[in-house]
Design a protein around this motif. Structure first.
Motif, PDB file in Angstrom:
ATOM      1  N   UNK A 160       0.877  -1.111  -0.056  1.00 23.45           N
ATOM      2  CA  UNK A 160       0.000   0.066  -0.112  1.00 23.45           C
ATOM      3  C   UNK A 160       0.960   1.276  -0.003  1.00 23.45           C
ATOM      4  N   UNK A 161       0.206   2.204   0.801  1.00 18.40           N
ATOM      5  CA  UNK A 161       0.872   3.776   0.852  1.00 18.40           C
ATOM      6  C   UNK A 161       2.281   3.554   1.193  1.00 18.40           C
ATOM      7  N   UNK A 162       2.711   2.630   1.980  1.00 20.54           N
ATOM      8  CA  UNK A 162       4.092   2.459   2.615  1.00 20.54           C
ATOM      9  C   UNK A 162       5.063   2.224   1.411  1.00 20.54           C
ATOM     10  N   UNK A 163       4.773   1.650   0.553  1.00 16.62           N
ATOM     11  CA  UNK A 163       5.992   1.407  -0.686  1.00 16.62           C
ATOM     12  C   UNK A 163       6.009   2.533  -1.530  1.00 16.62           C
ATOM     13  N   UNK A 164       5.087   3.480  -1.386  1.00 15.72           N
ATOM     14  CA  UNK A 164       5.310   4.833  -2.126  1.00 15.72           C
ATOM     15  C   UNK A 164       5.708   6.121  -1.388  1.00 15.72           C
ATOM     16  N   UNK A 165       6.315   5.847  -0.251  1.00 20.05           N
ATOM     17  CA  UNK A 165       6.924   6.793   0.486  1.00 20.05           C
ATOM     18  C   UNK A 165       8.337   6.359   1.172  1.00 20.05           C
ATOM     19  N   UNK A 166       9.308   7.134   1.107  1.00 18.95           N
ATOM     20  CA  UNK A 166      10.520   6.806   1.612  1.00 18.95           C
ATOM     21  C   UNK A 166      10.604   7.458   2.932  1.00 18.95           C
ATOM     22  N   UNK A 167      11.038   6.623   4.204  1.00 19.23           N
ATOM     23  CA  UNK A 167      11.353   7.228   5.224  1.00 19.23           C
ATOM     24  C   UNK A 167      12.760   6.959   5.543  1.00 19.23           C
ATOM     25  N   UNK A 168      13.681   8.077   5.448  1.00 15.27           N
ATOM     26  CA  UNK A 168      15.015   7.989   5.644  1.00 15.27           C
ATOM     27  C   UNK A 168      15.120   7.898   7.194  1.00 15.27           C
ATOM     28  N   UNK A 169      14.390   7.725   7.968  1.00 12.45           N
ATOM     29  CA  UNK A 169      14.850   8.026   9.643  1.00 12.45           C
ATOM     30  C   UNK A 169      14.611   6.360   9.978  1.00 12.45           C
ATOM     31  N   UNK A 170      14.285   5.340   8.933  1.00  8.70           N
ATOM     32  CA  UNK A 170      14.232   4.012   9.224  1.00  8.70           C
ATOM     33  C   UNK A 170      15.484   3.500   8.594  1.00  8.70           C
ATOM     34  N   UNK A 171      16.499   2.909   9.359  1.00  2.00           N
ATOM     35  CA  UNK A 171      17.522   2.305   8.588  1.00  2.00           C
ATOM     36  C   UNK A 171      17.598   1.459   7.646  1.00  2.00           C
ATOM     37  N   UNK A 172      16.397   0.318   7.847  1.00  3.68           N
ATOM     38  CA  UNK A 172      16.193  -0.601   6.709  1.00  3.68           C
ATOM     39  C   UNK A 172      15.615   0.109   5.450  1.00  3.68           C
ATOM     40  N   UNK A 173      14.618   1.177   5.652  1.00  3.66           N
ATOM     41  CA  UNK A 173      14.200   1.659   4.599  1.00  3.66           C
ATOM     42  C   UNK A 173      15.257   2.506   3.641  1.00  3.66           C
ATOM     43  N   UNK A 174      16.297   3.175   4.373  1.00  9.61           N
ATOM     44  CA  UNK A 174      17.194   3.946   3.650  1.00  9.61           C
ATOM     45  C   UNK A 174      18.108   3.141   3.036  1.00  9.61           C
TER      46      UNK A 174
END
Length: 61
Positions: free
Chosen positions: A10-24
């Motif tokens: 869902x929406x989580x795949x369309x946003x980049x959270x650079x504050x989460x190490x794994x997402x960054x």
């Protein structure tokens, strides 16, 4: 709102959270840029993945 890892997609795949190490780490790898460059791009254009990808592809490095 906190990142709910039990609700993938869902929406989580369309946003980049650079504050989460794994997402960054994962987004930097996917977009073939350094984490610092990804953070700078998010700061410039916001967290929408499509906007960040467009921004990074427009600026060759």
């Amino acid at each position: 709102m906190a990142d709910d890892k039990s609700k993938a997609g869902g929406q989580d795949r369309t946003r980049i959270n650079v504050n989460e190490d794994y997402e960054l780490r994962d987004w930097a790898r996917k977009l073939n840029v350094s984490p610092d460059r990804l953070k700078a791009a998010v700061k410039e254009v916001g967290t929408a993945a499509k906007d960040v990808e467009k921004h990074l592809s427009a600026k060759p490095r």
